[in-house]
Write an enzyme that holds these catalytic residues in place. Structure first.
Site, PDB file in Angstrom:
ATOM      1  N   TYR A  62       0.825  -1.210   0.000  1.00 11.56           N
ATOM      2  CA  TYR A  62       0.000   0.000   0.000  1.00 11.56           C
ATOM      3  C   TYR A  62       0.864   1.268   0.000  1.00 11.56           C
ATOM      4  O   TYR A  62       0.351   2.366  -0.218  1.00 11.56           O
ATOM      5  CB  TYR A  62      -0.942   0.045   1.213  1.00 11.56           C
ATOM      6  CG  TYR A  62      -1.911  -1.127   1.320  1.00 11.56           C
ATOM      7  CD1 TYR A  62      -2.099  -2.016   0.265  1.00 11.56           C
ATOM      8  CD2 TYR A  62      -2.639  -1.350   2.481  1.00 11.56           C
ATOM      9  CE1 TYR A  62      -2.968  -3.102   0.369  1.00 11.56           C
ATOM     10  CE2 TYR A  62      -3.520  -2.428   2.595  1.00 11.56           C
ATOM     11  CZ  TYR A  62      -3.664  -3.300   1.534  1.00 11.56           C
ATOM     12  OH  TYR A  62      -4.522  -4.369   1.652  1.00 11.56           O
ATOM     13  N   HIS A 120       0.522 -11.905   1.884  1.00  9.29           N
ATOM     14  CA  HIS A 120      -0.531 -11.131   1.208  1.00  9.29           C
ATOM     15  C   HIS A 120      -1.296 -11.982   0.186  1.00  9.29           C
ATOM     16  O   HIS A 120      -2.522 -11.921   0.109  1.00  9.29           O
ATOM     17  CB  HIS A 120       0.094  -9.900   0.533  1.00  9.29           C
ATOM     18  CG  HIS A 120      -0.859  -8.784   0.306  1.00  9.29           C
ATOM     19  ND1 HIS A 120      -0.481  -7.469   0.290  1.00  9.29           N
ATOM     20  CD2 HIS A 120      -2.190  -8.773   0.057  1.00  9.29           C
ATOM     21  CE1 HIS A 120      -1.530  -6.705   0.061  1.00  9.29           C
ATOM     22  NE2 HIS A 120      -2.589  -7.473  -0.090  1.00  9.29           N
TER      23      HIS A 120
HETATM   24  P1  NAP Z   1     -14.217  -1.341   1.192  1.00  5.71           P
HETATM   25  O1  NAP Z   1     -13.772  -1.110   2.580  1.00  5.71           O
HETATM   26  O2  NAP Z   1     -15.223  -2.402   0.920  1.00  5.71           O
HETATM   27  O3  NAP Z   1     -14.779  -0.027   0.515  1.00  5.71           O
HETATM   28  C1  NAP Z   1     -14.091   1.190   0.511  1.00  5.71           C
HETATM   29  C2  NAP Z   1     -14.922   2.176  -0.310  1.00  5.71           C
HETATM   30  O4  NAP Z   1     -16.196   2.372   0.323  1.00  5.71           O
HETATM   31  C3  NAP Z   1     -14.278   3.532  -0.417  1.00  5.71           C
HETATM   32  O5  NAP Z   1     -14.596   4.033  -1.693  1.00  5.71           O
HETATM   33  C4  NAP Z   1     -14.983   4.355   0.664  1.00  5.71           C
HETATM   34  O6  NAP Z   1     -15.073   5.734   0.337  1.00  5.71           O
HETATM   35  C5  NAP Z   1     -16.361   3.751   0.639  1.00  5.71           C
HETATM   36  N1  NAP Z   1     -17.006   3.817   1.955  1.00  5.71           N
HETATM   37  C6  NAP Z   1     -16.437   3.512   3.151  1.00  5.71           C
HETATM   38  N2  NAP Z   1     -17.341   3.650   4.147  1.00  5.71           N
HETATM   39  C7  NAP Z   1     -18.491   4.057   3.582  1.00  5.71           C
HETATM   40  C8  NAP Z   1     -19.757   4.380   4.091  1.00  5.71           C
HETATM   41  N3  NAP Z   1     -20.023   4.271   5.396  1.00  5.71           N
HETATM   42  N4  NAP Z   1     -20.724   4.767   3.219  1.00  5.71           N
HETATM   43  C9  NAP Z   1     -20.460   4.852   1.898  1.00  5.71           C
HETATM   44  N5  NAP Z   1     -19.270   4.554   1.354  1.00  5.71           N
HETATM   45  C10 NAP Z   1     -18.276   4.164   2.179  1.00  5.71           C
HETATM   46  O7  NAP Z   1     -12.955  -1.683   0.244  1.00  5.71           O
HETATM   47  P2  NAP Z   1     -11.409  -1.956   0.351  1.00  5.71           P
HETATM   48  O8  NAP Z   1     -10.636  -0.734   0.653  1.00  5.71           O
HETATM   49  O9  NAP Z   1     -11.058  -2.731  -0.866  1.00  5.71           O
HETATM   50  O10 NAP Z   1     -11.248  -2.992   1.573  1.00  5.71           O
HETATM   51  C11 NAP Z   1     -11.006  -2.587   2.903  1.00  5.71           C
HETATM   52  C12 NAP Z   1      -9.594  -2.915   3.339  1.00  5.71           C
HETATM   53  O11 NAP Z   1      -9.312  -4.310   3.176  1.00  5.71           O
HETATM   54  C13 NAP Z   1      -8.503  -2.258   2.497  1.00  5.71           C
HETATM   55  O12 NAP Z   1      -8.385  -0.884   2.759  1.00  5.71           O
HETATM   56  C14 NAP Z   1      -7.309  -3.092   2.889  1.00  5.71           C
HETATM   57  O13 NAP Z   1      -6.841  -2.707   4.171  1.00  5.71           O
HETATM   58  C15 NAP Z   1      -7.915  -4.475   2.911  1.00  5.71           C
HETATM   59  N6  NAP Z   1      -7.760  -5.201   1.627  1.00  5.71           N
HETATM   60  C16 NAP Z   1      -6.978  -6.321   1.609  1.00  5.71           C
HETATM   61  C17 NAP Z   1      -6.801  -7.042   0.433  1.00  5.71           C
HETATM   62  C18 NAP Z   1      -5.958  -8.268   0.442  1.00  5.71           C
HETATM   63  O14 NAP Z   1      -5.576  -8.746  -0.639  1.00  5.71           O
HETATM   64  N7  NAP Z   1      -5.653  -8.824   1.575  1.00  5.71           N
HETATM   65  C19 NAP Z   1      -7.448  -6.641  -0.747  1.00  5.71           C
HETATM   66  C20 NAP Z   1      -8.283  -5.514  -0.689  1.00  5.71           C
HETATM   67  C21 NAP Z   1      -8.429  -4.813   0.489  1.00  5.71           C
HETATM   68  P3  NAP Z   1     -14.068   6.857   0.949  1.00  5.71           P
HETATM   69  O15 NAP Z   1     -12.722   6.245   1.023  1.00  5.71           O
HETATM   70  O16 NAP Z   1     -14.202   7.957  -0.012  1.00  5.71           O
HETATM   71  O17 NAP Z   1     -14.563   7.232   2.325  1.00  5.71           O
END
Ligand code: NAP
Length: 285
Positions: A62, A120
């Protein structure tokens, strides 16, 4: 599982102590993927910590481990109170590289250990025996308290559980109402591994699913809160990412949402499947 999960509804504004924990890991964490602007990342992580989040998820890939470390140092929360997780990237999974880059991560994060260190993806330089032996060494050296894996198929999880001396503590994979992943939850249960949901809001796609919106309206909650409550009540830790304070607070408010059996059934019956994270090197491709 090693711990009983007691899901309760929180009265009033939730505090850090209201978050259920599994083996020391708070079941609501804060994800940091795509928090790329350094100052904005420090601000957002600090905001989350001040609000009560005590589980922060980052990764070498990241590019923000230094900012996460700065946010923890700047906040009023002691490092010891934060469950800090990072992940070793797929180019760094040869034995020596695991060890060298894990120490680099500690330096960036400004800490002498992490609470959880994940593989990862089981891809590119991943070699189960060699990679996991290095993770075991890092537990022995106190670099990480726990070993995690991410994006593993059930047979790969079983193999990892066989190979390590330290238990595999957590498996992180994509999970939300559009991708319930029951087979991975079953595999976690079989091996006594805690499931952690990434993209728990399907990167925004759950927000306009009619079943999610209906349940949200019934509880005067938001669709994001419903998705997070649904995961928690299935025994799954969630790590939503949110850049804005409003979203960070909205997700925190999910702790006050308690779904009933009808809601759980309705959400589990959604007849639509969508995966958000699907790179060519994923083991299912
Ligand atoms: P997510 O948490 O499902 O969604 C994030 C998106 O949703 C962003 O666009 C955010 O907007 C929006 N959002 C957040 N809260 C909200 C709410 N209450 N209402 C409306 N929209 C909202 O997606 P993600 O970032 O892919 O997954 C979360 C975390 O999982 C990552 O940050 C990372 O730490 C981890 N991850 C791990 C892997 C892996 O391979 N292990 C892969 C993907 C992700 P804003 O940012 O504009 O607020």
């Amino acid at each position: 599982m090693t711990d009983e999960i007691e899901v309760t509804t929180v009265e009033g504004v939730p505090t850090a102590g209201d978050v259920p924990t599994l083996g020391g890991m708070p079941m609501l964490g804060y994800g940091t993927w795509k928090l790329e602007d350094p100052a904005a990342c420090v601000d957002a992580v600090e905001t989350a910590l001040e609000m009560g989040y005590r589980h922060v998820d980052t990764a070498q890939a990241y590019g923000n481990e230094s900012e996460v470390g700065d946010a923890i140092a700047n906040s009023h929360v002691d490092r010891e109170e934060v469950f800090l997780a990072t992940k070793v990237w797929i180019d760094n999974l040869a034995g020596e590289d695991v060890v060298e880059t894990a120490y680099d991560s500690l330096e960036k994060l400004g800490t002498d250990h992490v609470d959880l260190l994940y593989v990862h993806w089981p891809s590119r330089s991943y070699d189960a025996a060699e990679t996991l032996a290095a993770f075991d060494d890092l537990v022995d050296e106190g670099v990480t308290d726990r070993i995690g894996v991410s994006n593993f198929e059930p047979d790969q999880l079983a193999e990892a559980c066989e190979l390590t001396d330290a238990p595999i503590f957590a498996h992180q994979f994509e999970c939300h109402p559009l991708l319930p992943q029951q087979h991975l939850l079953d595999a976690c249960e079989e091996h006594d591994v805690h499931p952690v949901a990434y993209s728990p809001l399907a990167r925004g796609s759950v927000l306009d699913v009619p079943e999610v919106a209906d349940v949200a309206a019934k509880h005067e909650a938001t669709p994001a809160q419903v998705s997070l409550a649904w995961l928690r009540q299935r025994g799954v830790t969630a790590i939503p990412k949110a850049a804005s304070e409003g979203h960070i607070r909205d997700n925190w408010g999910s702790l006050a949402v308690r779904l009933d059996d009808d809601d759980m059934a309705k959400l589990s019956s959604i007849d639509r499947t969508e995966r958000q994270v699907d790179p060519g090197f994923a083991p299912w491709n």
